[in-house]
Design a protein around this motif. Structure first.
Motif, mmCIF file in Angstrom:
data_model
loop_
_atom_site.group_PDB
_atom_site.id
_atom_site.type_symbol
_atom_site.label_atom_id
_atom_site.label_comp_id
_atom_site.label_asym_id
_atom_site.label_seq_id
_atom_site.Cartn_x
_atom_site.Cartn_y
_atom_site.Cartn_z
ATOM 1 N N ILE A 126 0.837 -1.192 0.000
ATOM 2 C CA ILE A 126 0.000 0.000 0.000
ATOM 3 C C ILE A 126 0.878 1.250 0.000
ATOM 4 O O ILE A 126 2.074 1.195 0.280
ATOM 5 N N ALA A 164 -2.275 -0.843 -3.461
ATOM 6 C CA ALA A 164 -2.212 0.463 -4.106
ATOM 7 C C ALA A 164 -1.645 0.213 -5.495
ATOM 8 O O ALA A 164 -0.435 0.086 -5.682
ATOM 9 N N LEU A 186 -8.702 -2.178 -4.486
ATOM 10 C CA LEU A 186 -7.893 -0.960 -4.530
ATOM 11 C C LEU A 186 -8.098 -0.207 -3.227
ATOM 12 O O LEU A 186 -9.228 0.079 -2.831
ATOM 13 N N SER A 189 -4.483 4.072 -1.214
ATOM 14 C CA SER A 189 -3.929 4.365 -2.542
ATOM 15 C C SER A 189 -3.937 5.855 -2.841
ATOM 16 O O SER A 189 -4.881 6.571 -2.484
#
Length: 377
Positions: A126, A164, A186, A189
């Motif tokens: 991430i 991410a 996702l 991010s």
């Protein structure tokens, strides 16, 4: 074993009706309107909703999934079951790879036993700029080779990976996850709108706690939030605790994505169900004050003390959704994310008899899992 629940307000995806439910051998066998055709357990007009499905939980009752301790994990599951969650996935946080593999292997045993619906890696792949309560010293760029080893440790029980995708190797990680049957999410991010679309095209289907720990909406820089809300392939997670999100932002997500693409989650940590104090989330110290969990160092929000019954009640009372809408978001939509909607997520003939009986004020009265009542006190 057969039981009929009578004098109930049954909540289904189609609405609410006064009626009855018959359960045999742990499954719903009949769902009727009006007066039950046989004697049964009268519910006094209380609501009956499907058992909640939480796809993002770290802990509760002082226990933690990231610890990898089976007894702690069992305590977490039992705590959330008392609050109506009958299907739960264990979410891990950023840690050193050997520690992640060890915890994953231990939790996989509980998946084998049917206690957990899978394992979710929230980190370490991430963005540092959006890491929230994750240890920045343990973050790393995605590696498909590392992922392969972690997936092996899970023995087929790793169900979700938060990544991410804008990081070097991020898109490859998304594709690697999807190729193994793992849901790519996702989250955490700093992706641009265009990078988010690329991740979706590569196979991302979930937004990890939408809005939180991601680049915010801006009228000239829409970022990932606009992409995630607009795309029909994405289900968005929402932490509806009044700390992570203003009710207006929950309404916005629901308006944009609808109940079929909006999933309530708790993101609960070990402090859920406990009092104020200092707790651990992975390698980080978290202070809970007034029910809000924040890092001791820096003050970032660190998970929640939320339970799904409260998330559902807030969706109705604070956000303004109908009970059927909130029920779908707490049960059927997350069940679809996990591919379990043929078994759980709605009060439907043939599905597991997982249900929650709610009082008029939407507080918990009783909980049933696969036809058996769960102690709630």
């Amino acid at each position: 074993m057969s039981i009929t629940l009578a004098d109930a307000r049954v909540v289904t995806p189609g609405g609410v009706h006064e009626g009855w439910i018959t359960i045999e051998d742990g499954r719903f066998t009949h769902i009727g309107h009006g007066t039950a055709p046989r004697d049964g357990l009268g519910l006094g007009g209380r609501y009956v909703v499907p058992g909640f499905v939480d796809i993002h939980t770290h802990g509760g009752a002082g226990g933690s999934f990231p610890s990898g301790d089976p007894e702690e994990a069992r305590r977490v599951v039992a705590f959330h079951a008392r609050h109506g969650t009958t299907t739960i996935m264990a979410s891990l946080v950023t840690a050193a790879l050997p520690d992640l593999a060890r915890a994953t292997s231990a939790l996989a045993d509980l998946c084998d036993d049917g206690l957990l619906a899978g394992i979710h890696f929230e980190g370490p792949y991430i963005a540092r700029s959006r890491c929230g309560a994750h240890d920045p010293g343990l973050l790393r760029d995605p590696s498909t080779a590392e992922l392969s080893e972690l997936f092996k440790a899970g023995r087929g029980h790793v169900r979700m990976l938060t990544v991410a995708a804008e990081l070097p190797g991020g898109i490859d990680a998304v594709r690697a996850a999807v190729s193994e049957g793992v849901i790519a999410a996702l989250g955490h991010s700093d992706a641009t709108y265009e990078q988010a679309l690329e991740a979706i095209d590569a196979g991302c289907t979930v937004a990890t706690h939408l809005y939180n720990a991601m680049r915010p909406l801006h009228h000239r820089d829409p970022g990932p939030i606009a992409a995630l809300l607009q795309d029909e392939r994405i289900t968005v997670e929402l932490v509806n605790d009044g700390v992570h999100l203003h009710p207006a932002m929950v309404r916005l997500a629901h308006t944009a994505a609808g109940t079929s693409r909006t999933a309530l989650i708790t993101d609960a940590m070990g402090a859920a169900g406990m009092g104020d104090g200092v707790y651990r989330l992975g390698s980080m110290d978290v202070e809970v004050s007034g029910g809000a969990a924040r890092l001791v160092q820096g003050g970032a929000i660190a998970g929640s003390t939320l339970t799904m019954d409260v998330a559902l009640r807030r969706a109705v009372e604070q956000v303004g959704l109908t009970l059927p809408e909130a029920s779908i978001m707490a049960s059927l939509t997350p069940a679809r994310v996990l591919g379990l909607d043929d078994r759980v997520g709605s009060i439907t003939v043939g599905k597991n008899a997982d249900l929650v009986v709610l009082n008029e004020d939407l507080t918990i009265h009783s909980v049933m899992h696969q036809g058996a009542w769960i102690p709630t006190s």
